[in-house]
Motif scaffolding. Structure first.
Motif, PDB file in Angstrom:
ATOM      1  N   UNK A 105      13.646   5.612 -33.538  1.00  0.00           N
ATOM      2  CA  UNK A 105      13.618   4.327 -32.840  1.00  0.00           C
ATOM      3  C   UNK A 105      14.315   4.425 -31.488  1.00  0.00           C
ATOM      4  N   UNK A 106      15.478   5.101 -31.455  1.00  0.00           N
ATOM      5  CA  UNK A 106      16.189   5.275 -30.185  1.00  0.00           C
ATOM      6  C   UNK A 106      15.375   6.136 -29.229  1.00  0.00           C
ATOM      7  N   UNK A 107      14.764   7.187 -29.762  1.00  0.00           N
ATOM      8  CA  UNK A 107      13.920   8.060 -28.948  1.00  0.00           C
ATOM      9  C   UNK A 107      12.752   7.288 -28.365  1.00  0.00           C
ATOM     10  N   UNK A 108      12.071   6.487 -29.192  1.00  0.00           N
ATOM     11  CA  UNK A 108      10.929   5.707 -28.715  1.00  0.00           C
ATOM     12  C   UNK A 108      11.360   4.716 -27.622  1.00  0.00           C
ATOM     13  N   UNK A 109      12.502   4.093 -27.797  1.00  0.00           N
ATOM     14  CA  UNK A 109      12.982   3.140 -26.797  1.00  0.00           C
ATOM     15  C   UNK A 109      13.231   3.821 -25.457  1.00  0.00           C
ATOM     16  N   UNK A 110      13.820   5.027 -25.487  1.00  0.00           N
ATOM     17  CA  UNK A 110      14.077   5.754 -24.248  1.00  0.00           C
ATOM     18  C   UNK A 110      12.772   6.144 -23.560  1.00  0.00           C
ATOM     19  N   UNK A 111      11.813   6.616 -24.341  1.00  0.00           N
ATOM     20  CA  UNK A 111      10.522   7.016 -23.787  1.00  0.00           C
ATOM     21  C   UNK A 111       9.766   5.816 -23.257  1.00  0.00           C
ATOM     22  N   UNK A 112       9.819   4.716 -23.991  1.00  0.00           N
ATOM     23  CA  UNK A 112       9.066   3.524 -23.604  1.00  0.00           C
ATOM     24  C   UNK A 112       9.557   2.955 -22.280  1.00  0.00           C
ATOM     25  N   UNK A 113      10.816   3.212 -21.935  1.00  0.00           N
ATOM     26  CA  UNK A 113      11.360   2.675 -20.701  1.00  0.00           C
ATOM     27  C   UNK A 113      11.068   3.506 -19.474  1.00  0.00           C
ATOM     28  N   UNK A 114      10.303   4.587 -19.618  1.00  0.00           N
ATOM     29  CA  UNK A 114      10.053   5.500 -18.499  1.00  0.00           C
ATOM     30  C   UNK A 114       8.578   5.538 -18.130  1.00  0.00           C
ATOM     31  N   UNK A 141       2.305   9.947 -28.004  1.00  0.00           N
ATOM     32  CA  UNK A 141       2.104   8.495 -27.901  1.00  0.00           C
ATOM     33  C   UNK A 141       2.270   8.036 -26.455  1.00  0.00           C
ATOM     34  N   UNK A 142       3.297   8.546 -25.771  1.00  0.00           N
ATOM     35  CA  UNK A 142       3.556   8.157 -24.388  1.00  0.00           C
ATOM     36  C   UNK A 142       2.397   8.578 -23.481  1.00  0.00           C
ATOM     37  N   UNK A 143       1.904   9.793 -23.658  1.00  0.00           N
ATOM     38  CA  UNK A 143       0.763  10.252 -22.861  1.00  0.00           C
ATOM     39  C   UNK A 143      -0.447   9.357 -23.098  1.00  0.00           C
ATOM     40  N   UNK A 144      -0.734   9.025 -24.363  1.00  0.00           N
ATOM     41  CA  UNK A 144      -1.881   8.178 -24.668  1.00  0.00           C
ATOM     42  C   UNK A 144      -1.706   6.767 -24.124  1.00  0.00           C
ATOM     43  N   UNK A 145      -0.446   6.355 -23.913  1.00  0.00           N
ATOM     44  CA  UNK A 145      -0.166   5.034 -23.351  1.00  0.00           C
ATOM     45  C   UNK A 145      -0.266   5.030 -21.823  1.00  0.00           C
ATOM     46  N   UNK A 146      -0.592   6.171 -21.235  1.00  0.00           N
ATOM     47  CA  UNK A 146      -0.792   6.240 -19.797  1.00  0.00           C
ATOM     48  C   UNK A 146       0.404   6.731 -19.001  1.00  0.00           C
ATOM     49  N   UNK A 147       1.470   7.152 -19.671  1.00  0.00           N
ATOM     50  CA  UNK A 147       2.623   7.687 -18.958  1.00  0.00           C
ATOM     51  C   UNK A 147       2.376   9.145 -18.555  1.00  0.00           C
ATOM     52  N   UNK A 172       2.020  23.194 -29.262  1.00  0.00           N
ATOM     53  CA  UNK A 172       2.082  21.786 -29.659  1.00  0.00           C
ATOM     54  C   UNK A 172       2.688  20.934 -28.551  1.00  0.00           C
ATOM     55  N   UNK A 173       3.735  21.447 -27.907  1.00  0.00           N
ATOM     56  CA  UNK A 173       4.336  20.712 -26.809  1.00  0.00           C
ATOM     57  C   UNK A 173       3.366  20.516 -25.669  1.00  0.00           C
ATOM     58  N   UNK A 174       2.628  21.572 -25.323  1.00  0.00           N
ATOM     59  CA  UNK A 174       1.663  21.474 -24.233  1.00  0.00           C
ATOM     60  C   UNK A 174       0.556  20.476 -24.551  1.00  0.00           C
ATOM     61  N   UNK A 175       0.142  20.417 -25.787  1.00  0.00           N
ATOM     62  CA  UNK A 175      -0.944  19.512 -26.170  1.00  0.00           C
ATOM     63  C   UNK A 175      -0.509  18.042 -26.131  1.00  0.00           C
ATOM     64  N   UNK A 176       0.812  17.793 -26.087  1.00  0.00           N
ATOM     65  CA  UNK A 176       1.310  16.425 -25.981  1.00  0.00           C
ATOM     66  C   UNK A 176       1.489  15.985 -24.532  1.00  0.00           C
ATOM     67  N   UNK A 177       1.303  16.904 -23.590  1.00  0.00           N
ATOM     68  CA  UNK A 177       1.623  16.635 -22.188  1.00  0.00           C
ATOM     69  C   UNK A 177       0.373  16.342 -21.366  1.00  0.00           C
ATOM     70  N   UNK A 178       0.554  15.561 -20.321  1.00  0.00           N
ATOM     71  CA  UNK A 178      -0.518  15.357 -19.348  1.00  0.00           C
ATOM     72  C   UNK A 178      -0.371  16.321 -18.176  1.00  0.00           C
TER      73      UNK A 178
END
Length: 292
Positions: A105-114, A141-147, A172-178
């Motif tokens: 939850x803390x991780x998601x909040x930090x990511x969501x704010x960027x 999730x962040x990449x799919x949300x347009x970040x 796996x890390x690369x596949x999560x990145x834009x």
């Protein structure tokens, strides 16, 4: 992490650094005050952790998302230099940063704010338990949300249990990145790429929209939807310390690209920043030596 680096005369000097923090430091230098640069990690509750938080804040990097864990401490590393090239010794087994993905939850909040997020292969390597999987899932999730999710593989085999695991998790890390920001020397050594173009093609096959490939004295290749553009680097007569060269390039590039949307201009600026950094000791250099 706490950094022990050589200074003039061979004495050791204490500071704070680490690949993703170095990137944040140089991004902050390149951005106007109206933009925020924040750092997310876990630290202890000891005096050294307090000093690290104060150092970040003094350098105008946001610290509000940092979690504190009483049973843990900060990691430490020492830079060893040989004609400007560096190697490292690490003391990080009890590092609080190894738990940065435990609180989803803390991780998601930090990511969501960027809007722009950078992580690295070192981040993935140090995480305990299923932390790497959690981090990759949240960044996907962040990449799919347009970040913009940027990934520097920053390959350090000594941090991994074995090479097979290293390559699997880095993929796996690369596949999560834009956006992927690799260094060609590492890629050809560990992934066996026959050319810089092969590295770019592989990361694009894994889903990266943009590939920013650093290649030392040979410059960089900037691969975007507009094509592949080579970026030359300035010749540096005296290389003092290559620590932080790639991180400073990453930070300057991400800052300028976020501001202008021009990847080629951003890479040119990033190359000038990196050329200045390698003429000084340590990962973080005085802002006064940055190119105008």
């Amino acid at each position: 992490m706490v950094e022990l680096k050589q200074s003039e005369g061979g004495a050791l000097q204490l500071g704070f650094a680490g690949d993703t923090f170095n990137t944040a430091y140089y991004a902050r230098l390149e951005m106007p005050d109206s933009w925020a640069v924040d750092y997310y990690t876990c630290l202890g509750t000891d005096r050294m952790s307090d000093d690290m938080v104060a150092f970040m804040a003094d350098n105008r990097i946001g610290v509000s998302s940092i979690c504190r864990i009483a049973e843990r401490q900060v990691g430490l590393y020492m830079i060893h230099l040989n004609n400007g090239e560096r190697s490292f010794s690490y003391w990080r087994s009890n590092s609080a940063a190894r738990l940065l993905a435990q609180d989803r939850a803390r991780l998601r909040a930090a990511i969501d704010g960027a809007d722009v997020i950078l992580f690295s292969g070192i981040t993935l390597a140090i995480l305990e338990g299923d932390g790497a999987d959690t981090l990759v899932e949240e960044l996907g999730w962040a990449r799919d949300a347009g970040k913009t999710v940027a990934f520097d593989p920053n390959i350090r085999p000594r941090l991994w249990r074995d090479q097979q695991e290293m390559l699997r998790v880095l993929e796996k890390g690369a596949r999560a990145a834009s956006m992927v920001m690799p260094s060609y020397d590492d890629e050809t050594t560990y992934f066996g790429d026959a050319s810089p173009e092969a590295t770019i093609a592989r990361y694009r096959d894994w889903g990266a929209r943009d590939v920013i490939l650093k290649n030392g004295e040979h410059g960089a290749l900037i691969a975007t939807a507009a094509g592949i553009t080579p970026i030359a680097v300035e010749k540096v007569e005296t290389v003092v310390d290559t620590t932080g060269a790639g991180d400073s390039f990453n930070g300057a590039f991400l800052a300028r690209y976020a501001l202008s949307g021009d990847a080629v201009e951003a890479a040119g600026r990033a190359a000038r920043v990196a050329a200045a950094v390698i003429q000084h000791h340590g990962a973080l250099v005085d802002p006064a030596v940055m190119p105008v």
